[in-house]
Design a protein around this motif. Structure first.
Motif, PDB file in Angstrom:
ATOM      1  N   SER A  95      61.579 107.149  70.175  1.00  0.00           N
ATOM      2  CA  SER A  95      61.115 105.799  70.399  1.00  0.00           C
ATOM      3  C   SER A  95      59.889 105.595  69.515  1.00  0.00           C
ATOM      4  CB  SER A  95      60.617 105.574  71.957  1.00  0.00           C
ATOM      5  OG  SER A  95      59.724 106.296  72.297  1.00  0.00           O
ATOM      6  N   VAL A  96      59.458 104.249  69.270  1.00  0.00           N
ATOM      7  CA  VAL A  96      58.256 104.033  68.535  1.00  0.00           C
ATOM      8  C   VAL A  96      57.332 103.024  69.231  1.00  0.00           C
ATOM      9  CG1 VAL A  96      59.875 104.131  66.199  1.00  0.00           C
ATOM     10  CG2 VAL A  96      59.382 101.949  67.611  1.00  0.00           C
ATOM     11  N   ARG A  97      56.103 103.248  68.638  1.00  0.00           N
ATOM     12  CA  ARG A  97      55.242 102.628  69.650  1.00  0.00           C
ATOM     13  C   ARG A  97      55.207 100.896  69.216  1.00  0.00           C
ATOM     14  NH1 ARG A  97      50.306 103.951  71.638  1.00  0.00           N
ATOM     15  NH2 ARG A  97      48.431 102.510  71.585  1.00  0.00           N
ATOM     16  N   LEU A  98      54.958 100.424  70.360  1.00  0.00           N
ATOM     17  CA  LEU A  98      55.254  98.903  70.418  1.00  0.00           C
ATOM     18  C   LEU A  98      54.051  98.263  69.499  1.00  0.00           C
ATOM     19  CD1 LEU A  98      56.315  98.291  74.009  1.00  0.00           C
ATOM     20  CD2 LEU A  98      57.703  98.167  71.932  1.00  0.00           C
ATOM     21  N   ARG A 121      66.982  97.128  65.725  1.00  0.00           N
ATOM     22  CA  ARG A 121      65.752  97.910  65.812  1.00  0.00           C
ATOM     23  C   ARG A 121      64.699  97.438  66.974  1.00  0.00           C
ATOM     24  NH1 ARG A 121      63.768  99.595  61.037  1.00  0.00           N
ATOM     25  NH2 ARG A 121      62.210 100.429  62.533  1.00  0.00           N
ATOM     26  N   GLY A 122      65.101  96.206  67.481  1.00  0.00           N
ATOM     27  CA  GLY A 122      64.124  95.796  68.662  1.00  0.00           C
ATOM     28  C   GLY A 122      64.765  94.765  69.223  1.00  0.00           C
ATOM     29  N   ILE A 123      64.133  94.510  70.684  1.00  0.00           N
ATOM     30  CA  ILE A 123      64.855  93.720  71.353  1.00  0.00           C
ATOM     31  C   ILE A 123      63.863  93.160  72.286  1.00  0.00           C
ATOM     32  CG2 ILE A 123      65.382  95.304  73.336  1.00  0.00           C
ATOM     33  CD1 ILE A 123      67.832  93.636  74.011  1.00  0.00           C
ATOM     34  N   THR A 124      63.828  91.655  72.320  1.00  0.00           N
ATOM     35  CA  THR A 124      63.256  91.048  73.675  1.00  0.00           C
ATOM     36  C   THR A 124      64.023  90.185  74.662  1.00  0.00           C
ATOM     37  OG1 THR A 124      63.069  88.752  72.347  1.00  0.00           O
ATOM     38  CG2 THR A 124      61.178  90.352  72.131  1.00  0.00           C
ATOM     39  N   ASN A 128      67.757 106.738  77.728  1.00  0.00           N
ATOM     40  CA  ASN A 128      68.024 106.608  76.486  1.00  0.00           C
ATOM     41  C   ASN A 128      67.329 106.930  75.351  1.00  0.00           C
ATOM     42  OD1 ASN A 128      71.222 105.908  76.509  1.00  0.00           O
ATOM     43  ND2 ASN A 128      70.380 104.675  78.031  1.00  0.00           N
ATOM     44  N   GLY A 129      66.006 107.498  75.754  1.00  0.00           N
ATOM     45  CA  GLY A 129      65.069 107.799  74.899  1.00  0.00           C
ATOM     46  C   GLY A 129      64.382 106.642  74.184  1.00  0.00           C
ATOM     47  N   VAL A 130      64.170 105.604  74.879  1.00  0.00           N
ATOM     48  CA  VAL A 130      63.579 104.565  74.218  1.00  0.00           C
ATOM     49  C   VAL A 130      62.409 103.947  75.049  1.00  0.00           C
ATOM     50  CG1 VAL A 130      63.799 101.914  73.609  1.00  0.00           C
ATOM     51  CG2 VAL A 130      65.474 103.471  73.033  1.00  0.00           C
ATOM     52  N   GLU A 131      61.364 103.796  74.454  1.00  0.00           N
ATOM     53  CA  GLU A 131      60.207 103.260  75.242  1.00  0.00           C
ATOM     54  C   GLU A 131      60.448 101.944  75.294  1.00  0.00           C
ATOM     55  OE1 GLU A 131      55.059 102.777  74.710  1.00  0.00           O
ATOM     56  OE2 GLU A 131      56.486 103.671  73.127  1.00  0.00           O
ATOM     57  N   ALA A 133      61.419  96.235  73.700  1.00  0.00           N
ATOM     58  CA  ALA A 133      61.650  97.507  73.112  1.00  0.00           C
ATOM     59  C   ALA A 133      61.960  97.535  71.781  1.00  0.00           C
ATOM     60  CB  ALA A 133      63.007  98.104  74.230  1.00  0.00           C
ATOM     61  N   LEU A 134      61.402  98.833  71.167  1.00  0.00           N
ATOM     62  CA  LEU A 134      61.531  99.204  69.639  1.00  0.00           C
ATOM     63  C   LEU A 134      62.326 100.557  69.744  1.00  0.00           C
ATOM     64  CD1 LEU A 134      58.440  98.037  68.135  1.00  0.00           C
ATOM     65  CD2 LEU A 134      60.776  96.640  68.062  1.00  0.00           C
TER      66      LEU A 134
END
Length: 557
Positions: free
Chosen positions: A2-5, A340-343, A521-524, A544-545
């Motif tokens: 995951s990546v930092r938000l 790549r990202g979701i809201t 699933n490995g996502v922050e 999430a990103l």
């Protein structure tokens, strides 16, 4: 990985930001344990207050202290977690105090600790204090046809989506369940993003296209005046009419976005999306829609070609995606390498599929020509995570999920104002006894909302309600029995408030399950109380990103 938000999702105080994966799982355990203890409350139907003698289902010690509460006391002593100066008219039993404290402690906070925005005691965000129907923070071109609630939402969510795009170097957005295109237009014309919108209902797609044209006309006039020429968009939004199949692969979803023929909706849109300005725009749409139907085209072009419009990577968004649609978007986010990202802003939890209720009332089913295989256990709308699915007592009834969609803040205001609207609960419960006395087989039959029921006598209300269920409207009523029931209105309101206290807890479990699913699933991810809950009751945004090239497990198609 995951990546930092980005800062957009970090500057807001969030309940989940300080919880580790282990703490999230522990919270899920505590939620399921608590909710299973009080499932008789969360699963009760208030219309059965008399027919099922719901008041007697409460502990006798609770009945004694609750039966004489005034409506403002119910709001302050039961529903308001922030009410510091609680003055109890009598000594409450520890079990009731523990119930209230646990419900309030377990639920995610519904208001941001920073910049709540509303004026003290007004119940309104500051942007609507000067004009209750026009946001002072949104340009006039984005307010036309848009009610205040939606103005607030598209402004706040649009800014967050833009920051996600900037953070991921994506200029493309896919807006799913786009309705009349209010968010789509703000993202495209207001924020300069390349937007593909997908909506199942063709009527709403036609409205969105019409509103796009109106906005372009206004921008062109402003350009001619040389006042706002820089605001003309590089690309216009593109609308796709299609039903997003929750059982389809992400590859099929991408193909659908590319403009391929998608299945049409078998029924109308979510009722919440129908409310608003549709009445103003139902005219003059027939000719254009007929041309689209005749050509068989589900893609409404607005000046650009599909291959030019959708970039390889994009941010996915859904503003109040109904039922399973929000879960479907999260699965596409995990499995599709291009997202790549979701809201995600969910709504209509009662339409979520579960193993116990794979076909809940109101669910939009697949069109006949679409393969409708049964969902695997992991493909239901709830639970999504393996962890929650293994917890004893994780099941949520249809009624519990329906109650989680109620507006707690709005009900609190009604209680404090001693609103006459509160009598409708008692009216409907009393009517249920009349209906069942005539037709025992008619249980919880839909009467639908009787307009201004609180201004009617019960006899007038009953006549309208009986006619709607096919019973003679002039049925004789036992006036003594009716009067005895109506005198219990306070008890009815208390019972409803107790059940309503559990609504945010149910919503918390549904959303926490999705957070844990992403973590598995490995996502922050983060849960942001982005909207003012006084204006927008479903105010949480799941953000999430993921890193470029993140690959989740490929879904079965």
């Amino acid at each position: 990985m995951s990546v930092r938000l980005p800062a957009a999702a970090q500057h807001v105080e969030m309940f989940t930001s300080s919880l580790s994966a282990e703490q999230q799982r522990d919270l899920a355990k505590r939620l399921t344990t608590f909710l299973s203890m009080y499932s008789h409350l969360s699963s009760s139907y208030i219309i059965e207050f008399f027919t099922e003698d719901l008041w007697s289902s409460l502990p006798s010690s609770w009945q004694v202290v609750l039966q004489d509460l005034t409506y403002p006391q119910i709001a302050d002593l039961l529903l308001d977690a922030s009410h510091a100066d609680r003055r109890y008219p009598s000594v409450w039993p520890l079990s009731l105090l523990a119930f209230r404290a646990s419900a309030q402690a377990l639920a995610f906070p519904r208001e941001s600790r920073r910049g709540g925005g509303g004026a003290a005691g007004s119940g309104k965000p500051e942007e609507f204090l000067k004009n209750e129907s026009q946001s002072s923070l949104l340009r006039h071109i984005f307010r036309k046809h848009v009610k205040p609630k939606k103005q607030h939402e598209i402004r706040k969510l649009g800014a967050l989506v833009k920051q996600l795009c900037d953070h991921t170097d994506c200029s493309s957005v896919v807006d799913v369940g786009s309705g009349q295109g209010h968010l789509t237009r703000f993202l495209s014309f207001g924020l300069g993003l390349t937007v593909t919108a997908i909506e199942a209902d063709r009527t709403l797609v036609a409205m969105a296209t019409k509103f796009d044209a109106e906005l372009l006309g206004v921008l062109e006039k402003e350009k001619q005046k040389e006042s706002c020429s820089s605001l003309l968009p590089v690309s216009q939004p593109r609308h796709v009419a299609g039903w997003v199949n929750p059982k389809a692969s992400w590859e099929s979803f991408i193909e659908q976005l590319g403009g391929a023929e998608g299945p049409q909706t078998p029924s109308g849109p979510c009722k919440k999306r129908q409310r608003g300005s549709e009445e103003e725009t139902q005219h003059q749409l027939g000719d254009k829609e007929s041309e689209e139907e005749a050509s068989g085209c589900s893609c409404v072009q607005t000046g650009v070609q599909p291959e030019q419009h959708l970039h390889p990577d994009f941010v996915l968004t859904g503003l109040h995606a109904c039922g399973d649609l929000s879960a479907t978007l999260l699965r596409h986010f995990i499995s599709c390498p291009h997202v790549r990202g979701i809201t995600s802003v969910a709504c209509c939890y009662m339409k979520i599929t579960t193993s116990e209720h794979p076909h809940p009332p109101g669910l939009v089913a697949a069109p006949p020509h679409v393969a409708n295989r049964e969902a695997l256990p992991s493909e239901f709308g709830y639970p999504m995570s393996s962890w929650v699915g293994r917890l004893p007592g994780h099941q949520l009834s249809y009624k519990a999920r329906e109650a989680a969609c109620h507006a707690v803040e709005d009900y609190g205001r009604r209680l404090r104002e001693d609103s006459e609207l509160l009598r409708t609960h008692c009216y409907r419960a009393a009517l249920e006894t009349v209906i069942r006395a005539q037709r025992p087989d008619l249980r919880r039959v839909g009467v639908q909302t009787v307009k201004k029921a609180h201004l009617l006598t019960f006899t007038e209300y009953a006549r309208l309600g009986l006619a709607r269920v096919g019973l003679p409207p002039d049925l004789p009523l036992d006036s003594g029995r009716v009067e005895a029931m109506l005198e219990q209105q306070g008890r009815v309101v208390v019972f409803f408030s107790l059940a309503l206290l559990l609504a945010p807890v149910v919503e918390t479990l549904v959303l926490l399950d999705r957070i844990i699913y992403l973590q598995e699933n490995g996502v922050e991810s983060r849960l942001v109380p982005l909207f003012d809950p006084n204006l927008s009751p479903r105010n949480f945004v799941l953000v999430a990103l993921k890193a470029r090239g993140h690959g989740g497990a490929k879904r079965k198609s």
